[in-house]
Design a protein around this motif. Sequence first.
Motif, PDB file in Angstrom:
ATOM      1  N   ASP A 112       0.372  -1.219  -0.463  1.00  0.00           N
ATOM      2  CA  ASP A 112       0.598  -0.278  -0.567  1.00  0.00           C
ATOM      3  C   ASP A 112       0.730   1.447  -0.358  1.00  0.00           C
ATOM      4  OD1 ASP A 112      -2.011   1.580  -0.349  1.00  0.00           O
ATOM      5  OD2 ASP A 112      -3.252   0.454   1.843  1.00  0.00           O
ATOM      6  N   LYS A 171       3.421   5.547   4.598  1.00  0.00           N
ATOM      7  CA  LYS A 171       3.876   7.098   5.278  1.00  0.00           C
ATOM      8  C   LYS A 171       4.228   7.558   5.403  1.00  0.00           C
ATOM      9  CE  LYS A 171      -0.606   5.289   7.627  1.00  0.00           C
ATOM     10  NZ  LYS A 171      -1.219   4.873   9.461  1.00  0.00           N
ATOM     11  N   ASN A 186      -1.827  14.315   5.112  1.00  0.00           N
ATOM     12  CA  ASN A 186      -3.226  14.153   5.486  1.00  0.00           C
ATOM     13  C   ASN A 186      -4.533  14.398   5.309  1.00  0.00           C
ATOM     14  OD1 ASN A 186      -2.681  13.330   8.370  1.00  0.00           O
ATOM     15  ND2 ASN A 186      -2.875  14.697   9.584  1.00  0.00           N
ATOM     16  N   ARG A 241      -3.948  11.516   1.727  1.00  0.00           N
ATOM     17  CA  ARG A 241      -4.647  10.055   2.493  1.00  0.00           C
ATOM     18  C   ARG A 241      -6.680  10.410   3.134  1.00  0.00           C
ATOM     19  NH1 ARG A 241      -0.669   6.490   4.070  1.00  0.00           N
ATOM     20  NH2 ARG A 241      -2.079   5.659   5.588  1.00  0.00           N
ATOM     21  N   GLN A 242      -7.239  11.372   3.336  1.00  0.00           N
ATOM     22  CA  GLN A 242      -8.338  11.595   3.103  1.00  0.00           C
ATOM     23  C   GLN A 242      -9.010  11.360   2.263  1.00  0.00           C
ATOM     24  OE1 GLN A 242      -9.404  14.456   5.973  1.00  0.00           O
ATOM     25  NE2 GLN A 242      -8.255  14.247   7.732  1.00  0.00           N
ATOM     26  N   ARG A 262      -7.944   9.424  -0.605  1.00  0.00           N
ATOM     27  CA  ARG A 262      -7.532   8.596  -1.048  1.00  0.00           C
ATOM     28  C   ARG A 262      -8.510   7.547  -0.039  1.00  0.00           C
ATOM     29  NH1 ARG A 262      -2.073   7.086   0.943  1.00  0.00           N
ATOM     30  NH2 ARG A 262      -1.782   8.217  -1.473  1.00  0.00           N
ATOM     31  N   LYS A 263      -8.622   7.219   1.370  1.00  0.00           N
ATOM     32  CA  LYS A 263      -9.532   6.727   2.102  1.00  0.00           C
ATOM     33  C   LYS A 263     -11.417   7.557   1.252  1.00  0.00           C
ATOM     34  CE  LYS A 263     -11.195   6.023   6.784  1.00  0.00           C
ATOM     35  NZ  LYS A 263     -11.554   6.685   8.582  1.00  0.00           N
ATOM     36  N   PHE A 264     -12.074   8.180   0.833  1.00  0.00           N
ATOM     37  CA  PHE A 264     -12.755   8.983   0.725  1.00  0.00           C
ATOM     38  C   PHE A 264     -13.586   8.624  -0.872  1.00  0.00           C
ATOM     39  CE2 PHE A 264     -16.421  11.740  -1.038  1.00  0.00           C
ATOM     40  CZ  PHE A 264     -16.832  12.232   0.478  1.00  0.00           C
ATOM     41  N   SER A 265     -12.508   8.177  -1.838  1.00  0.00           N
ATOM     42  CA  SER A 265     -12.665   7.875  -2.815  1.00  0.00           C
ATOM     43  C   SER A 265     -13.038   6.239  -2.574  1.00  0.00           C
ATOM     44  CB  SER A 265     -11.796   8.342  -3.729  1.00  0.00           C
ATOM     45  OG  SER A 265     -10.492   7.213  -3.257  1.00  0.00           O
ATOM     46  N   LYS A 266     -12.341   5.981  -1.769  1.00  0.00           N
ATOM     47  CA  LYS A 266     -12.582   4.015  -1.830  1.00  0.00           C
ATOM     48  C   LYS A 266     -13.419   4.225  -1.673  1.00  0.00           C
ATOM     49  CE  LYS A 266      -9.674   0.600  -0.799  1.00  0.00           C
ATOM     50  NZ  LYS A 266      -8.463  -0.206  -0.116  1.00  0.00           N
ATOM     51  N   GLU A 267     -14.097   4.787  -0.272  1.00  0.00           N
ATOM     52  CA  GLU A 267     -15.285   4.206   0.505  1.00  0.00           C
ATOM     53  C   GLU A 267     -16.842   4.678  -0.414  1.00  0.00           C
ATOM     54  OE1 GLU A 267     -14.953   6.247   4.152  1.00  0.00           O
ATOM     55  OE2 GLU A 267     -14.501   5.025   4.732  1.00  0.00           O
ATOM     56  N   THR A 296     -12.884  16.312   4.253  1.00  0.00           N
ATOM     57  CA  THR A 296     -11.942  15.908   4.853  1.00  0.00           C
ATOM     58  C   THR A 296     -11.897  16.364   6.120  1.00  0.00           C
ATOM     59  OG1 THR A 296     -11.241  17.918   4.082  1.00  0.00           O
ATOM     60  CG2 THR A 296     -10.798  16.171   2.740  1.00  0.00           C
TER      61      THR A 296
END
Length: 362
Positions: free
Chosen positions: A265, A268, A283, A286-287, A289-294, A341
Amino acid sequence: MRKLNELQVGDEVALVNFTGKLRIDTLKIDSIEIGDSVDLFFVVNLKNGAEGHFDVNTGKQLNAAEPKYANFIMLPEYAPDKVAPTKRKSKREKTIDFDPTPVQTQDGIVKHSKHSTILTCIKADIPVYLVGEAGTGKNFTLQSIAEELNLQFYFTNSVQQEFKITGFIDAGGTYHETEFYKAFTNGGLFFLDEIDASIPEVLVLLNAAIANRYFEFPNGRIDAHPDFRVVAAGNTCGSGADELYTGRLVLDSATLDRFVVIEFDYDKNIELSLSHNNEHLVNFVRQLRKFSKEHGIRATFSYRCIMSISKLESAGMPLKTILEIAVFKGLDKDTIKMFKTDYSLGSCGRYYYALEELQKAV
């Protein structure tokens, strides 16, 4: 007599609560931005690195959760002497979930956290399958490992024809070598990227070469060199296509059984190194990235994204423009407006407000 709007980057200011009677802390002006409607001070807390936005002329905090009770900044010489007691941070306020100090080797190069695991497997002549998103640095990591092991590095990407592995003899009788042939005969690290986008026939050939340590090339049978090593990589774990990687094939159990599978992955430490220890930027990306995945958004926020933002910021480009051309490129307006975010001061800093500004503009 100094005025607030005459301050420059690097000057210290006093943070005062909304009553004007309580001095909270001493801050430093990190940057100044000239906007369309208001000029902003970007102020950094000298103790914890948290960032705030303040009106250059009035000193009022513009990113307060409760505007009615917003703090403001003053020239230190005019601020009250009384200082607020230090409060212990609650667990909810802690937004940085990693050590912001990159792990470096003796030569000063920051390496991926899986570097040593992959290196050990390759040294032990165990084929490796790396599973990870696009842009996580698989190619770069394998090149550095090959260099450490004094192995030549050979690369092939998403093979759609068998001859890209086997090579071929042309009409004049000349055999044309491939990267696989060179690694197999001379020794070296052969990296097949996007194996889950390669045709099944290629995987059968690769399986046979790994298992038998010999291979029938068009110019005859050849035994594998003792230093021949294989690493494959894919964006899926052999499970086939998903919402983000639609062109991927299912890998059979015989293929997966040849490899050890290592999740690869975004690291960091590498992100912090590329951003020059800009925790807010790391930050923020990464946020995203997390939002698009979810939410099933097809977007990639890779190391290249962090590098582009850092370089363009250093060049003086407005942050809203940077996000538009380097981060959310290719996304439609409605999709851009979806992104959220963390609003916390200690999380994304000025990038949060630049995203808000972009979302209002599109």
